[in-house]
Design a protein around this motif. Structure first.
Motif, short mmCIF file in Angstrom:
data_model
loop_
_atom_site.label_atom_id
_atom_site.label_comp_id
_atom_site.label_asym_id
_atom_site.label_seq_id
_atom_site.Cartn_x
_atom_site.Cartn_y
_atom_site.Cartn_z
N TYR A 289 31.72 -14.52 -19.95
CA TYR A 289 30.36 -14.10 -19.64
C TYR A 289 29.97 -14.30 -18.17
N ARG A 293 27.37 -11.93 -16.27
CA ARG A 293 26.10 -12.49 -15.81
C ARG A 293 25.85 -12.11 -14.35
N ASP A 314 23.30 -18.87 -10.95
CA ASP A 314 22.95 -18.69 -12.36
C ASP A 314 23.38 -19.89 -13.19
N PHE A 316 22.89 -19.97 -16.70
CA PHE A 316 23.00 -19.59 -18.11
C PHE A 316 24.14 -20.36 -18.77
#
Length: 379
Positions: A289, A293, A314, A316
């Motif tokens: 991911y 992302r 990021d 996440f």
């Protein structure tokens, strides 16, 4: 590391013939060189290798390096003399990926492999997607958090080709970087079932070879045509306005090309041709991911270096995020995003933040000027 207190990476500028450059390098950061040696030499000790086994393994790679370019060994010898350490220890730093992995196999200790893999999320924004019309190239480097205290920025003024600048572990000849001809390279971990069957050229030396080139075509050839010991992903760009990502097996490369003005890569194989021919044995869960992302956060607009930084920050699915905080791994070591590096090959600058999950302070390093502190990146 006893505390998380990121400091700007030391800047080392060298010139002259290879051996002379090495001596200047070693004298400038001897303690960081020794920390690099301790990090990887200690790993060999933990695996139970004796002096004779270490010597045999390091000599095999020294022979490969000498055949690839005698000036590389001369520069390593200079680093060793300048830092007052053994040449074998500098060779170890420059072939650490290959030597440590080979040692694990020889000692039959695959369980010793830790999960602080030499990860990374890399990206290139082409001119058609760049607000300035200039290419933007960068990466997050995920590895051992201790490397925040061993890495440096090295600027090399050459007599035999373009000057270059590289972010590198102290004692190493190159990692990611750019040169005065507008060529830039970043690289990140890949693994396949073809790895470690033969002894090839260490990845560090291939990256260094790229930074020595005057022409984009020759930089691409250095990646594509050089036999390797293990897999790796190398992303090469030119300030002329293009980039190619090479998913590299030891004996074959699989090029990936920009789509919609972007190249983004994490740590799993993407090329359909590669996936049809080999087995991905790395398989980091977060890799699946991280690249998506970054692509999502960059969106479809015109982009700036600050936009790439924001995407690389990021968090996440933290701690297994694009920007990884310092955390213990299964081997008891600390892993993290060690540095965020943004390259401007037109201007010849690199903006670098140490341990970016904990620090948004960038320093700008230049081919032409002293380092400069930048304003803190937005939270």
């Amino acid at each position: 590391m006893t505390a998380i207190n990121p400091q700007p990476f030391p800047f080392v500028s060298v010139s002259g013939a290879p051996y002379e450059r090495g001596v200047q390098y070693g004298r400038a950061v001897p303690e960081r060189v020794k920390r690099s040696i301790g990090l990887y030499g200690g790993t060999l000790d933990e695996l139970g290798m004796d002096a004779a086994q270490k010597k045999k393994l390091i000599t095999a790679f020294a022979d490969q390096i000498a055949g690839f370019g005698a000036h590389y060994l001369a520069e390593m010898r200079g680093i060793a003399d300048g830092a007052s350490v053994a040449l074998d220890d500098i060779i170890l730093i420059n072939a650490r990926t290959e030597i440590v992995a080979q040692a694990r196999r020889e000692m039959r200790k695959p369980e010793a492999e830790d999960d602080a893999v030499d990860g990374c999320t890399g990206a290139v924004i082409l001119p058609e997607r760049s607000a300035s019309g200039r290419i933007i190239h960068g990466q997050n480097w995920d590895w051992r958090a201790e490397c925040a205290e061993t890495a440096i920025v090295l600027r090399v003024a050459r007599e035999d080709g373009p000057d270059f600048m590289t972010f590198v572990e102290a004692g190493g000849l190159a990692r990611c970087g750019l040169n005065a001809a507008g060529i830039a390279i970043t690289a990140n971990y890949l693994e396949s079932d073809r790895d470690y069957r033969e002894t090839g050229i260490p990845l560090v030396l291939i990256r260094r070879k790229v930074l020595e080139q005057k022409h984009f075509a020759m930089a691409l050839r250095a990646v594509a045509a050089t036999p390797k010991t293990c897999s790796n992903n190398m992303m090469v760009s030119s300030s002329e306005g293009y980039a190619v990502d090479f998913e590299c097996a030891p004996d074959e490369v699989f090029p990936l090309y920009p789509a919609d003005g972007l190249l983004v890569h994490a740590n799993h194989w993407v090329s359909p041709v590669a996936l049809a021919k080999l087995k991905d044995v790395g398989l980091l869960g977060d890799s699946f991911y991280r690249d998506k992302r970054v692509e999502h956060l960059l969106g479809a607009r015109k982009l700036t270096p600050d936009d790439l930084k924001a995407a690389f920050f990021d968090d996440f699915a933290t701690p297994f995020a694009v920007c990884r905080p310092v955390l213990p791994n299964s081997a008891g070591d600390l892993s993290a995003t060690v540095a965020m590096i943004i390259l401007d090959s037109t201007e010849g600058t690199m903006d670098i933040a140490p341990l970016p999950a904990h620090c948004r302070d960038f320093t700008r390093y230049s081919l032409q000027a002293p380092p400069q502190a930048l304003r803190r990146a937005a939270e």
